[in-house]
Motif scaffolding. Structure first.
Motif, PDB file in Angstrom:
ATOM      1  N   ALA A   1       0.641  -1.240  -0.021  1.00  0.00           N
ATOM      2  CA  ALA A   1      -0.055   0.003   0.104  1.00  0.00           C
ATOM      3  C   ALA A   1       0.891   1.208   0.013  1.00  0.00           C
ATOM      4  CB  ALA A   1      -1.141   0.060   1.105  1.00  0.00           C
ATOM      5  N   ALA A   2       2.045   1.185   0.825  1.00  0.00           N
ATOM      6  CA  ALA A   2       2.794   2.337   0.654  1.00  0.00           C
ATOM      7  C   ALA A   2       3.627   2.595  -0.304  1.00  0.00           C
ATOM      8  CB  ALA A   2       3.717   2.184   1.853  1.00  0.00           C
ATOM      9  N   ILE A   3       3.861   1.738  -1.200  1.00  0.00           N
ATOM     10  CA  ILE A   3       4.652   1.601  -2.508  1.00  0.00           C
ATOM     11  C   ILE A   3       3.556   2.005  -3.516  1.00  0.00           C
ATOM     12  CG2 ILE A   3       5.514   0.407  -4.402  1.00  0.00           C
ATOM     13  CD1 ILE A   3       6.939  -1.499  -1.971  1.00  0.00           C
ATOM     14  N   GLU A   4       2.550   1.761  -3.313  1.00  0.00           N
ATOM     15  CA  GLU A   4       1.388   2.319  -4.530  1.00  0.00           C
ATOM     16  C   GLU A   4       1.009   3.708  -4.301  1.00  0.00           C
ATOM     17  OE1 GLU A   4      -2.141  -0.225  -4.174  1.00  0.00           O
ATOM     18  OE2 GLU A   4      -0.986  -1.999  -4.555  1.00  0.00           O
ATOM     19  N   MET A   5       1.091   4.192  -2.720  1.00  0.00           N
ATOM     20  CA  MET A   5       0.916   5.547  -2.607  1.00  0.00           C
ATOM     21  C   MET A   5       2.087   6.514  -3.021  1.00  0.00           C
ATOM     22  SD  MET A   5      -1.356   7.458  -0.297  1.00  0.00           S
ATOM     23  CE  MET A   5      -1.905   6.302   0.612  1.00  0.00           C
ATOM     24  N   VAL A   6       3.145   6.117  -2.987  1.00  0.00           N
ATOM     25  CA  VAL A   6       4.439   6.899  -3.433  1.00  0.00           C
ATOM     26  C   VAL A   6       4.026   6.773  -4.836  1.00  0.00           C
ATOM     27  CG1 VAL A   6       6.733   6.642  -4.098  1.00  0.00           C
ATOM     28  CG2 VAL A   6       5.964   6.116  -1.605  1.00  0.00           C
ATOM     29  N   ASN A   7       3.842   5.750  -5.765  1.00  0.00           N
ATOM     30  CA  ASN A   7       3.675   5.592  -7.082  1.00  0.00           C
ATOM     31  C   ASN A   7       2.727   6.780  -7.612  1.00  0.00           C
ATOM     32  OD1 ASN A   7       5.802   3.990  -7.700  1.00  0.00           O
ATOM     33  ND2 ASN A   7       4.322   2.199  -7.383  1.00  0.00           N
ATOM     34  N   LEU A   8       1.507   6.632  -6.590  1.00  0.00           N
ATOM     35  CA  LEU A   8       0.359   7.651  -7.031  1.00  0.00           C
ATOM     36  C   LEU A   8       0.879   9.130  -6.994  1.00  0.00           C
ATOM     37  CD1 LEU A   8      -2.780   8.108  -7.555  1.00  0.00           C
ATOM     38  CD2 LEU A   8      -3.148   7.782  -5.121  1.00  0.00           C
ATOM     39  N   PHE A   9       1.533   9.264  -5.844  1.00  0.00           N
ATOM     40  CA  PHE A   9       1.982  10.960  -5.651  1.00  0.00           C
ATOM     41  C   PHE A   9       2.771  11.219  -6.826  1.00  0.00           C
ATOM     42  CE2 PHE A   9       1.128  10.452  -0.935  1.00  0.00           C
ATOM     43  CZ  PHE A   9      -0.072  11.212  -1.120  1.00  0.00           C
ATOM     44  N   ARG A  10       3.873  10.371  -7.351  1.00  0.00           N
ATOM     45  CA  ARG A  10       4.832  10.379  -8.439  1.00  0.00           C
ATOM     46  C   ARG A  10       3.870  10.663  -9.615  1.00  0.00           C
ATOM     47  NH1 ARG A  10       9.741   6.356  -7.148  1.00  0.00           N
ATOM     48  NH2 ARG A  10      10.240   7.513  -5.474  1.00  0.00           N
ATOM     49  N   ALA A  11       3.002   9.965  -9.779  1.00  0.00           N
ATOM     50  CA  ALA A  11       1.915   9.951 -11.078  1.00  0.00           C
ATOM     51  C   ALA A  11       1.265  11.553 -11.012  1.00  0.00           C
ATOM     52  CB  ALA A  11       1.180   9.213 -11.050  1.00  0.00           C
ATOM     53  N   MET A  12       0.992  12.042  -9.880  1.00  0.00           N
ATOM     54  CA  MET A  12       0.165  13.233  -9.948  1.00  0.00           C
ATOM     55  C   MET A  12       1.299  14.325  -9.667  1.00  0.00           C
ATOM     56  SD  MET A  12      -2.521  11.926  -6.807  1.00  0.00           S
ATOM     57  CE  MET A  12      -2.833  13.565  -6.451  1.00  0.00           C
ATOM     58  N   GLY A  13       2.401  14.221  -9.934  1.00  0.00           N
ATOM     59  CA  GLY A  13       3.512  15.259  -9.878  1.00  0.00           C
ATOM     60  C   GLY A  13       3.754  15.961  -8.598  1.00  0.00           C
ATOM     61  N   ALA A  14       3.283  15.311  -7.628  1.00  0.00           N
ATOM     62  CA  ALA A  14       3.574  15.793  -6.183  1.00  0.00           C
ATOM     63  C   ALA A  14       5.224  15.628  -5.718  1.00  0.00           C
ATOM     64  CB  ALA A  14       2.544  15.190  -5.226  1.00  0.00           C
TER      65      ALA A  14
END
Length: 98
Positions: free
Chosen positions: A85-98
């Motif tokens: 879940a943590a890795i998915e969250m990091v990937n999501l933030f990166r995809a959003m440009g955060a």
């Protein structure tokens, strides 16, 4: 609510505190999960606790801890789920440009 007097590691009020924590585990887990969704937390860390006999206090945060050898077989699936879940969250933030 009074502060428990921790007499020893195996007797007295500490056992009552442990009983209450175990009885409330579902509620505590739900609260922790809701807080995790609302806040950015370090990807990987641990906190050292000290028990002085009458209080329990955090004393150190380790951003690069070890200790996975202390996980029980029952906790291993939860640890894997939390890491995924943590890795998915990091990937999501990166995809959003955060």
């Amino acid at each position: 609510m009074t502060v428990p007097r921790l007499t020893t590691a195996l007797a007295g009020p500490l056992l009552e505190l442990e009983r209450r924590l175990l009885a409330s585990m579902t509620t505590i887990e739900h609260w922790l999960r809701s807080q995790w969704q609302e806040r950015a937390a370090p990807f990987y860390c641990s906190v050292d606790l000290r028990n002085s006999g009458f209080k329990l206090a955090p004393v150190d945060t380790n951003l690069f801890p070890g200790g996975f050898n202390n996980l029980t077989q029952e906790m291993m699936p939860l640890a894997v789920q939390a890491a995924m879940a943590a890795i998915e969250m990091v990937n999501l933030f990166r995809a959003m440009g955060a």
